[in-house]
Scaffold this motif. Sequence first.
Motif, PDB file in Angstrom:
ATOM      1  N   ASP A 231      45.873  32.646  43.610  1.00  0.00           N
ATOM      2  CA  ASP A 231      46.609  31.750  42.711  1.00  0.00           C
ATOM      3  C   ASP A 231      45.766  31.346  41.512  1.00  0.00           C
TER       4      ASP A 231
ATOM      5  N   ASN B 258      43.434  33.090  40.019  1.00  0.00           N
ATOM      6  CA  ASN B 258      43.393  34.195  39.062  1.00  0.00           C
ATOM      7  C   ASN B 258      44.704  34.308  38.297  1.00  0.00           C
ATOM      8  N   LYS B 259      45.811  34.062  38.969  1.00  0.00           N
ATOM      9  CA  LYS B 259      47.118  34.112  38.289  1.00  0.00           C
ATOM     10  C   LYS B 259      47.205  33.031  37.219  1.00  0.00           C
TER      11      LYS B 259
ATOM     12  N   MET C 145      46.233  39.073  44.353  1.00  0.00           N
ATOM     13  CA  MET C 145      45.585  38.238  43.338  1.00  0.00           C
ATOM     14  C   MET C 145      45.709  36.778  43.778  1.00  0.00           C
TER      15      MET C 145
ATOM     16  N   ARG D  67      45.055  33.994  34.285  1.00  0.00           N
ATOM     17  CA  ARG D  67      45.685  35.069  33.507  1.00  0.00           C
ATOM     18  C   ARG D  67      46.839  34.526  32.674  1.00  0.00           C
ATOM     19  N   MET D  68      47.688  33.697  33.286  1.00  0.00           N
ATOM     20  CA  MET D  68      48.854  33.157  32.571  1.00  0.00           C
ATOM     21  C   MET D  68      48.417  32.239  31.425  1.00  0.00           C
TER      22      MET D  68
END
Length: 85
Positions: A3, A5-6, A1, A9-10
Amino acid sequence: MSDGNKIIRMANQIATFFHSQPASEGPGGVATHINKFWEPRMRRQLFDLVDNHGGAGLDSLVLQAVPLIHRPAPAEVPPAAAARA
């Protein structure tokens, strides 16, 4: 994944929590959480997503919180890397 996308998401997970709170607390709550718990590198990635990609994929509550999030100083480039550029 990736960075990006992370980060999306977060940030969206934080917004999901604040959607269950009174609407008036949403943007401030998201911004307070990010300001307290995200390191500058993470906030830089968030601002990159907003500035360069229009915040694509981010929950509307995150986008409302962006003006309240502390923008970190630009990352310093190590002298050796700058000399190669």
